[in-house]
Design an enzyme around this catalytic site. Sequence first.
Site, PDB file in Angstrom:
ATOM      1  N   GLY A   1       7.813  -2.222   1.474  1.00 45.43           N
ATOM      2  CA  GLY A   1       6.778  -1.294   2.085  1.00 45.43           C
ATOM      3  C   GLY A   1       5.482  -2.142   1.972  1.00 45.43           C
ATOM      4  O   GLY A   1       5.055  -2.570   3.177  1.00 45.43           O
ATOM      5  N   SER A   2       5.875  -3.031   0.273  1.00 48.86           N
ATOM      6  CA  SER A   2       4.487  -4.437   0.628  1.00 48.86           C
ATOM      7  C   SER A   2       5.173  -4.991   1.271  1.00 48.86           C
ATOM      8  O   SER A   2       3.957  -6.196   1.914  1.00 48.86           O
ATOM      9  CB  SER A   2       4.413  -4.815  -0.780  1.00 48.86           C
ATOM     10  OG  SER A   2       4.544  -3.523  -1.939  1.00 48.86           O
TER      11      SER A   2
ATOM     12  N   ASN B   1      11.262 -15.330   2.811  1.00 50.13           N
ATOM     13  CA  ASN B   1      12.621 -14.875   2.761  1.00 50.13           C
ATOM     14  C   ASN B   1      12.510 -13.267   2.204  1.00 50.13           C
ATOM     15  O   ASN B   1      12.379 -12.889   0.791  1.00 50.13           O
ATOM     16  CB  ASN B   1      13.528 -15.319   1.422  1.00 50.13           C
ATOM     17  CG  ASN B   1      15.261 -14.322   2.463  1.00 50.13           C
ATOM     18  OD1 ASN B   1      14.636 -13.597   3.121  1.00 50.13           O
ATOM     19  ND2 ASN B   1      15.706 -14.885   1.400  1.00 50.13           N
TER      20      ASN B   1
ATOM     21  N   SER C   1       7.380   2.835   4.002  1.00 50.90           N
ATOM     22  CA  SER C   1       8.039   2.370   2.576  1.00 50.90           C
ATOM     23  C   SER C   1       9.367   3.055   2.750  1.00 50.90           C
ATOM     24  O   SER C   1       9.179   4.215   2.445  1.00 50.90           O
ATOM     25  CB  SER C   1       7.228   2.309   1.716  1.00 50.90           C
ATOM     26  OG  SER C   1       7.752   2.619   0.209  1.00 50.90           O
TER      27      SER C   1
ATOM     28  N   ASP D   1       2.582   6.153   3.242  1.00 53.05           N
ATOM     29  CA  ASP D   1       2.477   7.213   2.238  1.00 53.05           C
ATOM     30  C   ASP D   1       2.462   8.834   4.029  1.00 53.05           C
ATOM     31  O   ASP D   1       2.617   9.616   3.271  1.00 53.05           O
ATOM     32  CB  ASP D   1       1.624   7.411   2.154  1.00 53.05           C
ATOM     33  CG  ASP D   1       0.986   6.348   0.541  1.00 53.05           C
ATOM     34  OD1 ASP D   1       2.148   6.077   0.100  1.00 53.05           O
ATOM     35  OD2 ASP D   1       0.202   6.459   0.298  1.00 53.05           O
TER      36      ASP D   1
ATOM     37  N   HIS E   1       9.453   7.687  -0.769  1.00 56.55           N
ATOM     38  CA  HIS E   1       8.757   7.721   0.121  1.00 56.55           C
ATOM     39  C   HIS E   1       9.518   9.221  -0.020  1.00 56.55           C
ATOM     40  O   HIS E   1      10.635   9.707   0.434  1.00 56.55           O
ATOM     41  CB  HIS E   1       8.661   7.315   0.228  1.00 56.55           C
ATOM     42  CG  HIS E   1       7.503   5.859   0.006  1.00 56.55           C
ATOM     43  ND1 HIS E   1       5.950   5.781   0.022  1.00 56.55           N
ATOM     44  CD2 HIS E   1       7.189   5.097  -1.597  1.00 56.55           C
ATOM     45  CE1 HIS E   1       5.595   4.498  -0.370  1.00 56.55           C
ATOM     46  NE2 HIS E   1       5.792   4.498  -1.312  1.00 56.55           N
TER      47      HIS E   1
END
Length: 440
Positions: free
Chosen positions: A89-90, A291, A214, A193, A219
């Site tokens: 998710g980041s 990447n 995410s 979330d 999650h």
Amino acid sequence: MSINNLVDDFLESLDPTNEDLFSYLANKGWSNGDPIYYSGPYWDQKEISAAIGSLLNAKWLSSGEQVNKFEVEFSRKFEFKSSLMVNSGSSANLVMIAALKEYFEWDDYDEIIVCACGFPTTINPILQNKLKPVFVDIDFDDLNWSLDELEKKITNRTKALFSSPVLGNPYDMDKLFEIINQYKIHYIADNCDSLGSKWKGDYLTKNSVASSCSFYPAHHITTIEGGMVSSNIPEVISLARSFAWWGRACYCVGAQNKLSNGVCGKRFSKWLQNYDREIDHKYVFSVQGYNLKPIDMLGAIGLVQLSKYDHIHRIRRQNKDKLSDIFEKIPGLRVVKEKTNAETSWFGVPIVCDDDDPKSTLKSQLVQFLEENKLQTRNYFAGNILKHPAYKGMEDPNDFPNASKVLDNVFFVGCSPVITEAMIDRIEEIVDNFVINLSN
Ligand SMILES: Cc1ncc(COP(=O)(O)O)c(C=O)c1O
């Protein structure tokens, strides 16, 4: 014997009704007295079969046809034109902000408004893409950013609002949409979330220029690690794909990579202005990329998890209601509720202890008691993020008093479907004991 045969035998031996087989997973094979994880993979033999199947049947193993199928199915389910899977998710937030900056031609240090209370990798991609985060305090009633405060922070450099509803729970989205229309700024959704949460029957992401999600095990659905960027502007997803795939200009995905001339039909063309011969589009680099690709196995797992989403959504809502009733037996404590127009896909159960008492020790006492009794609790992420070393000097944390109060008064427990009826009974017992201790 081929590896395929060996694996077929193995997969056949997986009896889905045998809980012990999966007892390595969070809360599987639980018995009274064991720890209760707040979340974790909600898996059975279907995810295992899909994962192994993708290892046996893929030619390349890295992001390919399974990932692409998952991107297409995910877009269909959550009503987007296009999606890109990445490894977290980041990473989704990182390439989403990079792609939006490029697409809308934002200048360096243009402003993006974010909540002062939340997860660090909502904020970091703003900084990493040379934009300026502008922080807003929360409204202590629902713990989401205060829209009145937000409006005061809009300047002529504000390009977007980066929204991340607390534990999946929507705030007044009508008011947000009024603001974006009035000030002509964009709405970006960190939906990590709030996957599947709705406002007046529509997914929260409907009016966003792009959204992220995410698939970390805590999650709604998990691919172990993983994330998705989605948008109704396909060019934004193509740009995000370039950023996630080394900066490559080529936009062939999945099976399209098998076309010798590419999906554009002109793979070998004069792509470079300063080189007058033909060059392979796969080796033309249009942005300075990273990447962040997922492996194909994660796409295969994602497809199975996606088929379980509706069930997971229902159980999360049911568990949240049951746990709210249990925790609200504690004097001085309240659980945040959903608004009338919302259908929240709860990430967790937000618990507020003694709202109006700055000296209250209820949170610390209760968290300690729950943890001692092996019920996992979680802080509401960073609390006031500006108090953390990574953000020192950015803005004065004291200007965000409600975000600071989160550290003293707020925490959450899980409501994922890995928490069963028997565990909820045990949680009730623990909470009842806490109440008895309080009155003694
Ligand atoms: C709101 C929010 N944004 C971003 C992330 C980052 O996701 P990941 O852990 O997959 O990198 C999280 C993680 O929990 C999150 O809660």
